[in-house]
Design a protein around this motif. Structure first.
Motif, PDB file in Angstrom:
ATOM      1  N   SER A  50      48.766  51.159  36.158  1.00 30.98           N
ATOM      2  CA  SER A  50      49.910  52.426  36.607  1.00 30.98           C
ATOM      3  C   SER A  50      50.016  53.127  35.700  1.00 30.98           C
ATOM      4  CB  SER A  50      51.168  52.257  36.796  1.00 30.98           C
ATOM      5  OG  SER A  50      52.132  52.816  38.060  1.00 30.98           O
ATOM      6  N   ILE A  51      51.121  52.509  34.032  1.00 29.77           N
ATOM      7  CA  ILE A  51      50.418  53.409  32.677  1.00 29.77           C
ATOM      8  C   ILE A  51      49.205  54.061  32.825  1.00 29.77           C
ATOM      9  CG2 ILE A  51      50.899  53.204  30.449  1.00 29.77           C
ATOM     10  CD1 ILE A  51      52.633  50.754  31.008  1.00 29.77           C
ATOM     11  N   LEU A  52      48.344  53.237  32.717  1.00 30.29           N
ATOM     12  CA  LEU A  52      46.427  53.542  32.553  1.00 30.29           C
ATOM     13  C   LEU A  52      46.696  54.759  33.403  1.00 30.29           C
ATOM     14  CD1 LEU A  52      44.851  50.344  31.770  1.00 30.29           C
ATOM     15  CD2 LEU A  52      45.640  52.155  29.747  1.00 30.29           C
ATOM     16  N   HIS A  53      46.361  54.971  34.761  1.00 29.16           N
ATOM     17  CA  HIS A  53      46.710  55.641  35.400  1.00 29.16           C
ATOM     18  C   HIS A  53      47.403  56.878  35.084  1.00 29.16           C
ATOM     19  CE1 HIS A  53      46.532  58.341  39.287  1.00 29.16           C
ATOM     20  NE2 HIS A  53      47.495  57.944  40.045  1.00 29.16           N
ATOM     21  N   HIS A  54      48.818  56.744  35.596  1.00 29.85           N
ATOM     22  CA  HIS A  54      49.674  57.819  35.032  1.00 29.85           C
ATOM     23  C   HIS A  54      48.836  58.835  33.703  1.00 29.85           C
ATOM     24  CE1 HIS A  54      51.473  56.528  38.791  1.00 29.85           C
ATOM     25  NE2 HIS A  54      51.519  58.010  39.024  1.00 29.85           N
ATOM     26  N   ARG A  59      40.157  58.814  37.316  1.00 26.63           N
ATOM     27  CA  ARG A  59      39.712  57.874  39.614  1.00 26.63           C
ATOM     28  C   ARG A  59      39.634  56.349  38.866  1.00 26.63           C
ATOM     29  NH1 ARG A  59      35.695  55.788  42.835  1.00 26.63           N
ATOM     30  NH2 ARG A  59      36.693  56.011  44.240  1.00 26.63           N
ATOM     31  N   LEU A  60      38.973  55.827  38.041  1.00 31.20           N
ATOM     32  CA  LEU A  60      38.963  54.843  37.337  1.00 31.20           C
ATOM     33  C   LEU A  60      40.045  53.925  36.880  1.00 31.20           C
ATOM     34  CD1 LEU A  60      36.897  52.461  36.381  1.00 31.20           C
ATOM     35  CD2 LEU A  60      36.962  53.169  34.466  1.00 31.20           C
ATOM     36  N   GLN A  61      41.276  54.725  36.474  1.00 36.36           N
ATOM     37  CA  GLN A  61      42.584  54.107  36.313  1.00 36.36           C
ATOM     38  C   GLN A  61      43.605  53.951  37.671  1.00 36.36           C
ATOM     39  OE1 GLN A  61      40.991  56.914  34.220  1.00 36.36           O
ATOM     40  NE2 GLN A  61      40.325  54.536  32.502  1.00 36.36           N
ATOM     41  N   GLN A  62      43.238  55.411  38.544  1.00 35.77           N
ATOM     42  CA  GLN A  62      44.296  55.049  40.025  1.00 35.77           C
ATOM     43  C   GLN A  62      43.433  53.301  40.190  1.00 35.77           C
ATOM     44  OE1 GLN A  62      42.670  57.751  42.455  1.00 35.77           O
ATOM     45  NE2 GLN A  62      44.361  57.952  43.779  1.00 35.77           N
ATOM     46  N   GLN A  63      42.193  52.961  39.996  1.00 34.40           N
ATOM     47  CA  GLN A  63      41.997  51.848  40.947  1.00 34.40           C
ATOM     48  C   GLN A  63      42.223  50.772  40.183  1.00 34.40           C
ATOM     49  OE1 GLN A  63      37.206  51.767  40.200  1.00 34.40           O
ATOM     50  NE2 GLN A  63      37.146  53.480  41.151  1.00 34.40           N
ATOM     51  N   SER A  64      42.811  50.548  39.194  1.00 38.82           N
ATOM     52  CA  SER A  64      43.384  49.992  37.722  1.00 38.82           C
ATOM     53  C   SER A  64      45.075  50.068  38.293  1.00 38.82           C
ATOM     54  CB  SER A  64      42.897  50.126  36.502  1.00 38.82           C
ATOM     55  OG  SER A  64      44.031  51.338  36.210  1.00 38.82           O
TER      56      SER A  64
END
Length: 230
Positions: A50-54, A59-64
């Motif tokens: 979630s940290i990586l995504h936000h 989109r790639l980080q959203q998958q994480s």
């Protein structure tokens, strides 16, 4: 304003990491089954994702962020139902393959609303078993863990809903900003309380004499006393 939103939505995952580490140390120190260590690790991975995504909003980080959410729910399904399985390897194998297949497909396909529906279904599959554990638990401190789990889930869901309803309206950006960050914080506690309650129930099944104690008089955790081997 956008940078403030990204910052709060990023750092609000830190409590989930801290609580996951605390739960992991407790599970390892007291010799709980490996499934609980993996469960706490999954909470940590989810918070990091979630940290990586936000922090990037890519989109790639959203998958994480989203893929560990599904893996975590599959782990809960495993732990909730494992004591009654007649064929011990069948369900874990199915859940593992399901999680692997989802990760592969999700890396190629953006599900959107389909992901949310899928995640909610997985959550709903856990409710009957969780309720069964609750009504069969007589210890009031353990029941309080389950109530804290339910309470943080309810309030966190309200925060997430306020974020979804207001984030498109610039006049309500403040509530959107606070709502999503609070959702992260509350979900960190929500997962921790769920894990602690399940650890208590499992210790009861194993006759490990569990009890709920508090770290620094505040944070509840499960302490066990395994019977001595004769």
């Amino acid at each position: 304003m956008i940078s403030n939103i990204k910052f709060l939505n990023t750092v609000s995952n830190v409590p989930g990491i801290v609580l996951g580490l605390f739960g992991l140390i407790n599970a390892l120190r007291q010799g709980f089954e490996k499934r609980f260590s993996v469960l706490h690790i999954s909470n940590i991975i989810l918070a990091i994702g979630s940290i990586l995504h936000h922090s990037s909003l890519q989109r790639l980080q959203q998958q994480s962020d989203e893929t560990p959410m599904v893996w975590e729910m599959l782990l809960y399904i495993y732990i909730l139902h494992s004591p009654d399985w007649h064929y011990q390897s069948t369900m874990p194998t199915f859940l593992f393959l399901y999680g692997a297949a989802f990760a592969i497909v999700h890396s190629q396909v953006h599900f959107g609303i389909g992901f949310k529906i899928h995640y909610v279904i997985l959550c709903l599959l856990c409710i009957p078993r969780m309720y069964k554990y609750y009504i069969h638990t007589q210890d009031m401190s353990a029941k309080r863990l389950a109530k804290l789990h339910l309470g943080t889930l309810f309030i966190g869901s309200l925060c997430w809903l306020s974020h979804r309803l207001s984030h498109k309206d610039s006049s309500h950006w403040y509530f959107s900003l606070q709502g999503h960050a609070l959702w992260h914080v509350l979900m960190g506690f929500n997962s921790y309380f769920a894990n602690a309650f399940l650890m208590f129930c499992r210790a009861q099944q194993r006759e490990w004499n569990p009890k709920v104690v508090h770290f620094l008089g505040l944070l509840p955790y499960v302490k066990i006393q395994k019977p001595k081997i004769q």
